[in-house]
Design a protein around this motif. Structure first.
Motif, PDB file in Angstrom:
ATOM      1  N   PHE A  48      14.008 -59.544   3.326  1.00 62.80           N
ATOM      2  CA  PHE A  48      14.811 -57.678   3.342  1.00 62.80           C
ATOM      3  C   PHE A  48      13.588 -57.365   2.920  1.00 62.80           C
ATOM      4  O   PHE A  48      12.642 -57.020   2.358  1.00 62.80           O
ATOM      5  N   ASN A  49      13.964 -56.213   4.336  1.00 59.81           N
ATOM      6  CA  ASN A  49      12.691 -55.159   4.093  1.00 59.81           C
ATOM      7  C   ASN A  49      13.001 -53.739   2.998  1.00 59.81           C
ATOM      8  O   ASN A  49      14.387 -52.805   2.767  1.00 59.81           O
ATOM      9  N   ASN A  93       4.468 -54.538   9.405  1.00 57.52           N
ATOM     10  CA  ASN A  93       4.889 -53.702  10.436  1.00 57.52           C
ATOM     11  C   ASN A  93       6.139 -53.681  10.135  1.00 57.52           C
ATOM     12  O   ASN A  93       6.094 -52.225  10.457  1.00 57.52           O
ATOM     13  N   ILE A  94       6.883 -54.568   9.609  1.00 61.64           N
ATOM     14  CA  ILE A  94       8.971 -53.918   9.359  1.00 61.64           C
ATOM     15  C   ILE A  94       8.351 -52.961   8.516  1.00 61.64           C
ATOM     16  O   ILE A  94       8.933 -51.919   8.568  1.00 61.64           O
ATOM     17  N   LEU A 103      16.462 -53.662   8.365  1.00 59.81           N
ATOM     18  CA  LEU A 103      17.323 -53.875   6.349  1.00 59.81           C
ATOM     19  C   LEU A 103      16.697 -55.777   6.840  1.00 59.81           C
ATOM     20  O   LEU A 103      15.866 -55.723   5.225  1.00 59.81           O
ATOM     21  N   ARG A 104      17.037 -57.011   7.841  1.00 63.44           N
ATOM     22  CA  ARG A 104      16.739 -58.193   7.093  1.00 63.44           C
ATOM     23  C   ARG A 104      16.359 -58.591   8.784  1.00 63.44           C
ATOM     24  O   ARG A 104      16.392 -58.632   9.955  1.00 63.44           O
ATOM     25  N   VAL A 105      15.616 -59.773   8.284  1.00 62.13           N
ATOM     26  CA  VAL A 105      14.605 -60.876   9.621  1.00 62.13           C
ATOM     27  C   VAL A 105      15.128 -61.959   9.278  1.00 62.13           C
ATOM     28  O   VAL A 105      15.260 -62.065   7.847  1.00 62.13           O
ATOM     29  N   GLU A 106      16.096 -62.664  10.364  1.00 60.29           N
ATOM     30  CA  GLU A 106      16.508 -64.386   9.783  1.00 60.29           C
ATOM     31  C   GLU A 106      16.086 -65.273  11.166  1.00 60.29           C
ATOM     32  O   GLU A 106      15.011 -64.751  11.415  1.00 60.29           O
ATOM     33  N   PHE A 142      10.975 -64.678   1.685  1.00 58.97           N
ATOM     34  CA  PHE A 142      12.864 -64.718   2.665  1.00 58.97           C
ATOM     35  C   PHE A 142      13.138 -65.872   1.552  1.00 58.97           C
ATOM     36  O   PHE A 142      12.779 -66.846   0.232  1.00 58.97           O
ATOM     37  N   VAL A 143      14.919 -65.924   1.485  1.00 59.43           N
ATOM     38  CA  VAL A 143      15.314 -66.645   0.520  1.00 59.43           C
ATOM     39  C   VAL A 143      16.407 -67.264   1.811  1.00 59.43           C
ATOM     40  O   VAL A 143      16.893 -66.840   2.542  1.00 59.43           O
TER      41      VAL A 143
END
Length: 178
Positions: free
Chosen positions: A171-172, A115-116, A124-127, A146-147
Motif C-alpha cells: 500500500f502506497n 517511484n510509486i 493505492l495498492r500494488v498487487e 507486502f502483506v
C-alpha cells in the motif's frame, strides 16, 4: 558483483527483445514463472510492455560489465475497469538465474515502489500473486512491505501437484484520492 554495480532504469520499447530472451531463460527454471517457455512469445512481451509503458511501471536491471545485458525486469499496470484505477496489478518480476541471490530482485522492487511513492499518488495498492512453494519470494515480498491477503487453494498445477497461490499487496503511504 553486488547489486550496487548494476544499473536500474525505466524500460524502453527497444528493450523488448532482450526482455523476451530473459523471460525465455527464466521460464525454463522450475517454479521460475507460471508460464512455460512455449508460452513466452515476443508478442506477449510486447503486449505487457506497452501496457506497462503507458503507466511508466516497467523497470529493468542492467549489468554494465556484461555488455549492458538486461538481467532483471519488473512490471505491473492498471487493470482495465475504472473501478480499479487505484491499483497496479499483474506484477511480474524476473531475474536471470546467474544473478539471483545478488539482491537484483529486491532492488527492482525498491525502484518500482520508490517511484510509486514519490510520483504516483494515484496508486493505492500494488498487487501480486505468488505460489505457496516459493517461500524465498514470499519472504522477500514481506520484507519490502507486502502483506498476504489470503489463499487461492489448488490454483497452480505443476505436473500432478496442486498448490495454492498467495495474493499479496503493498500500500502506497502517499496515496491521494483524486
Amino acid at each position: 558483483m553486488s547489486s550496487t554495480s548494476f544499473l536500474f532504469r525505466k524500460a524502453v520499447i527497444r528493450d523488448t527483445g532482450d526482455i523476451h530472451k530473459l523471460y525465455k531463460i527464466v521460464s525454463k527454471l522450475p517454479g521460475g514463472l507460471a508460464r512455460e517457455e512455449s508460452e513466452i512469445s515476443k508478442s506477449l512481451i510486447e503486449q505487457f510492455t506497452l501496457k506497462a509503458q503507458k503507466n511508466s511501471t516497467q523497470y529493468v536491471a542492467v549489468d554494465p560489465a556484461n555488455e549492458n545485458r538486461i538481467i532483471g525486469e519488473i512490471h505491473c499496470y492498471k487493470p482495465e475497469p475504472k473501478v480499479f484505477n487505484h491499483i497496479l496489478s499483474d506484477l511480474i518480476i524476473v531475474v536471470h538465474p546467474e544473478y539471483q541471490g545478488q539482491k537484483v530482485g529486491k532492488r527492482l522492487f525498491e525502484t518500482l515502489l520508490s517511484n510509486i511513492t514519490s510520483s504516483r499518488a494515484d496508486v493505492l495498492r500494488v498487487e501480486l500473486i505468488v505460489r505457496e512453494s516459493n517461500v524465498g519470494a514470499i519472504k522477500l515480498y514481506e520484507s519490502i512491505g507486502f502483506v498476504k491477503e489470503g489463499r487461492f487453494e489448488k490454483r497452480i498445477r505443476t505436473g500432478d501437484k496442486l498448490e495454492a497461490d498467495i495474493p499479496m499487496a503493498w500500500f502506497n503511504p502517499k496515496y491521494r484520492r483524486s
